[in-house]
Scaffold this motif. Sequence first.
Motif, PDB file in Angstrom:
ATOM      1  N   GLN A 214       0.868  -1.173   0.000  1.00  0.00           N
ATOM      2  CA  GLN A 214       0.000   0.000   0.000  1.00  0.00           C
ATOM      3  C   GLN A 214       0.904   1.222   0.000  1.00  0.00           C
ATOM      4  N   PRO A 215       0.753   2.112  -0.982  1.00  0.00           N
ATOM      5  CA  PRO A 215       1.632   3.287  -1.060  1.00  0.00           C
ATOM      6  C   PRO A 215       1.568   4.147   0.192  1.00  0.00           C
ATOM      7  N   ALA A 216       2.592   4.938   0.361  1.00  0.00           N
ATOM      8  CA  ALA A 216       2.687   5.797   1.547  1.00  0.00           C
ATOM      9  C   ALA A 216       1.520   6.770   1.620  1.00  0.00           C
ATOM     10  N   ASP A 217       1.007   6.992   2.832  1.00  0.00           N
ATOM     11  CA  ASP A 217      -0.098   7.918   3.033  1.00  0.00           C
ATOM     12  C   ASP A 217       0.431   9.326   3.287  1.00  0.00           C
ATOM     13  N   GLU A 218      -0.447  10.234   3.724  1.00  0.00           N
ATOM     14  CA  GLU A 218      -0.033  11.619   3.927  1.00  0.00           C
ATOM     15  C   GLU A 218       1.035  11.756   5.007  1.00  0.00           C
ATOM     16  N   ALA A 219       1.047  10.816   5.958  1.00  0.00           N
ATOM     17  CA  ALA A 219       2.067  10.844   7.010  1.00  0.00           C
ATOM     18  C   ALA A 219       3.384  10.204   6.566  1.00  0.00           C
ATOM     19  N   GLY A 220       3.408   9.658   5.331  1.00  0.00           N
ATOM     20  CA  GLY A 220       4.615   9.006   4.836  1.00  0.00           C
ATOM     21  C   GLY A 220       4.742   7.555   5.238  1.00  0.00           C
ATOM     22  N   HIS A 221       3.654   6.962   5.743  1.00  0.00           N
ATOM     23  CA  HIS A 221       3.680   5.575   6.188  1.00  0.00           C
ATOM     24  C   HIS A 221       3.101   4.665   5.103  1.00  0.00           C
ATOM     25  N   GLY A 222       3.816   3.614   4.782  1.00  0.00           N
ATOM     26  CA  GLY A 222       3.336   2.613   3.837  1.00  0.00           C
ATOM     27  C   GLY A 222       3.748   1.242   4.313  1.00  0.00           C
ATOM     28  N   TYR A 223       3.139   0.214   3.749  1.00  0.00           N
ATOM     29  CA  TYR A 223       3.533  -1.138   4.149  1.00  0.00           C
ATOM     30  C   TYR A 223       3.453  -2.078   2.960  1.00  0.00           C
ATOM     31  N   GLY A 224       4.090  -3.224   3.125  1.00  0.00           N
ATOM     32  CA  GLY A 224       4.093  -4.218   2.063  1.00  0.00           C
ATOM     33  C   GLY A 224       4.327  -5.597   2.635  1.00  0.00           C
ATOM     34  N   PHE A 225       4.175  -6.592   1.784  1.00  0.00           N
ATOM     35  CA  PHE A 225       4.421  -7.970   2.200  1.00  0.00           C
ATOM     36  C   PHE A 225       5.008  -8.750   1.031  1.00  0.00           C
ATOM     37  N   THR A 226       5.721  -9.807   1.378  1.00  0.00           N
ATOM     38  CA  THR A 226       6.227 -10.763   0.397  1.00  0.00           C
ATOM     39  C   THR A 226       5.774 -12.151   0.802  1.00  0.00           C
ATOM     40  N   LEU A 227       5.210 -12.881  -0.134  1.00  0.00           N
ATOM     41  CA  LEU A 227       4.801 -14.271   0.083  1.00  0.00           C
ATOM     42  C   LEU A 227       5.574 -15.144  -0.887  1.00  0.00           C
ATOM     43  N   SER A 228       6.211 -16.184  -0.369  1.00  0.00           N
ATOM     44  CA  SER A 228       6.889 -17.149  -1.240  1.00  0.00           C
ATOM     45  C   SER A 228       6.355 -18.544  -0.937  1.00  0.00           C
ATOM     46  N   ALA A 229       5.933 -19.245  -1.974  1.00  0.00           N
ATOM     47  CA  ALA A 229       5.368 -20.591  -1.835  1.00  0.00           C
ATOM     48  C   ALA A 229       6.381 -21.609  -2.359  1.00  0.00           C
ATOM     49  N   TRP A 230       6.562 -22.712  -1.590  1.00  0.00           N
ATOM     50  CA  TRP A 230       7.584 -23.713  -1.891  1.00  0.00           C
ATOM     51  C   TRP A 230       6.967 -25.105  -1.897  1.00  0.00           C
ATOM     52  N   GLU A 231       7.662 -26.014  -2.558  1.00  0.00           N
ATOM     53  CA  GLU A 231       7.154 -27.390  -2.635  1.00  0.00           C
ATOM     54  C   GLU A 231       6.999 -28.002  -1.256  1.00  0.00           C
ATOM     55  N   ASN A 232       7.909 -27.674  -0.343  1.00  0.00           N
ATOM     56  CA  ASN A 232       7.834 -28.200   1.019  1.00  0.00           C
ATOM     57  C   ASN A 232       8.704 -27.326   1.932  1.00  0.00           C
ATOM     58  N   ARG A 233       8.602 -27.571   3.241  1.00  0.00           N
ATOM     59  CA  ARG A 233       9.351 -26.745   4.188  1.00  0.00           C
ATOM     60  C   ARG A 233      10.845 -26.939   4.025  1.00  0.00           C
ATOM     61  N   GLU A 234      11.276 -28.146   3.672  1.00  0.00           N
ATOM     62  CA  GLU A 234      12.699 -28.404   3.485  1.00  0.00           C
ATOM     63  C   GLU A 234      13.268 -27.516   2.374  1.00  0.00           C
ATOM     64  N   ALA A 235      12.517 -27.389   1.277  1.00  0.00           N
ATOM     65  CA  ALA A 235      12.975 -26.524   0.176  1.00  0.00           C
ATOM     66  C   ALA A 235      13.033 -25.075   0.622  1.00  0.00           C
ATOM     67  N   LEU A 236      12.033 -24.644   1.375  1.00  0.00           N
ATOM     68  CA  LEU A 236      12.013 -23.267   1.866  1.00  0.00           C
ATOM     69  C   LEU A 236      13.238 -22.992   2.732  1.00  0.00           C
ATOM     70  N   GLU A 237      13.487 -23.862   3.713  1.00  0.00           N
ATOM     71  CA  GLU A 237      14.589 -23.622   4.643  1.00  0.00           C
ATOM     72  C   GLU A 237      15.937 -23.772   3.967  1.00  0.00           C
ATOM     73  N   ALA A 238      16.037 -24.677   3.003  1.00  0.00           N
ATOM     74  CA  ALA A 238      17.312 -24.884   2.321  1.00  0.00           C
ATOM     75  C   ALA A 238      17.702 -23.686   1.466  1.00  0.00           C
ATOM     76  N   ASN A 239      16.701 -22.958   0.955  1.00  0.00           N
ATOM     77  CA  ASN A 239      16.978 -21.853   0.048  1.00  0.00           C
ATOM     78  C   ASN A 239      16.773 -20.486   0.669  1.00  0.00           C
ATOM     79  N   LEU A 240      16.058 -20.422   1.785  1.00  0.00           N
ATOM     80  CA  LEU A 240      15.776 -19.143   2.423  1.00  0.00           C
ATOM     81  C   LEU A 240      16.919 -18.714   3.336  1.00  0.00           C
ATOM     82  N   LEU A 241      17.288 -19.574   4.256  1.00  0.00           N
ATOM     83  CA  LEU A 241      18.251 -19.194   5.281  1.00  0.00           C
ATOM     84  C   LEU A 241      19.666 -18.974   4.738  1.00  0.00           C
ATOM     85  N   PRO A 242      20.155 -19.812   3.795  1.00  0.00           N
ATOM     86  CA  PRO A 242      21.524 -19.582   3.297  1.00  0.00           C
ATOM     87  C   PRO A 242      21.590 -18.513   2.208  1.00  0.00           C
TER      88      PRO A 242
END
Length: 313
Positions: free
Chosen positions: A218-246
Amino acid sequence: MLRGLFRAPRRLMRARRFLDAWNAHDADAVVALLAGGRYRDPLSDGFLEGDALATHIRALFRAFPDLSLTPDERALMVGGRTVAARYRLQGVQSGPLPGGLGIAEVAPTDRAIALDATLVIDCAQSAWIVDNHFDLQELAQQLDFLALLMPRRQGDYEFGAFYRLHRGNPVPPEAIGITWLQVRGGKAALEEAATVTNGVLESFAGKPGFVTGIIGAQPADEAGHGYGFTLSAWENREALEANLLPNPEHRAVVERFMKQGFSYATHSRVYELVRAKPMMIACTACGKKNNAHKAKPVCSACGGALEAAPAYI
């Protein structure tokens, strides 16, 4: 009044030179003719002047190398302090446009635009103030872009924008990582955060087990505050942890957001599959829902061929 009438031809000549500079794709001449004044159009995000205006104009010329402004000689008005002209804005978007939300550029579409536009010049002072009006919704339609008019908030709902990255992995995801952050500091700070986040998403996309990524903001408002999110979907938790943390790109972002104070607030979560149902798609012949990943891709009701399954998420 007489003074205004005597000045009218000179103002009209200067306005014509202004249009000629646009048609010559001479950004420096456009800026010089404003004599220290300001300019805005629907793509400029407010009034611009000087170097910022020249940069904006050059970006338009880069996106539309054949951009032309053809005045309607029947719709030209010169008043005591104003020159107004109707014109036809035309060109082909064969070059990139400046992007946003972490996307540096919008790729060429090779689509033509043809818009009725109006140039209104306040020439009461030597430094002109120019408003260039054209229909942003029509421009978006001609380029096959999205242009949605939405409120920032409505009751408990908040609105923004998102984009999705999918590189063709058809495997259903069993693990999802989500990072949310709030940025203070206005549009530039949020755009920098989005750019950094997009770089991490791109680094994920080439890793084994990556399925889909989504970035929203969501773009910044009049006070200059904005926010965002990132979602990443993986085949399984092992794939997520193997590629996310390192991942060095991800580690650098964590360092920046958590320890260098780049974001005001942030949190991350990992979710793992609890239960799943098969993806169902409709037969285009009879409407019967079928398992999208059945061994034989034919409808169980009419025997018609099923289309390929859409991507997960």
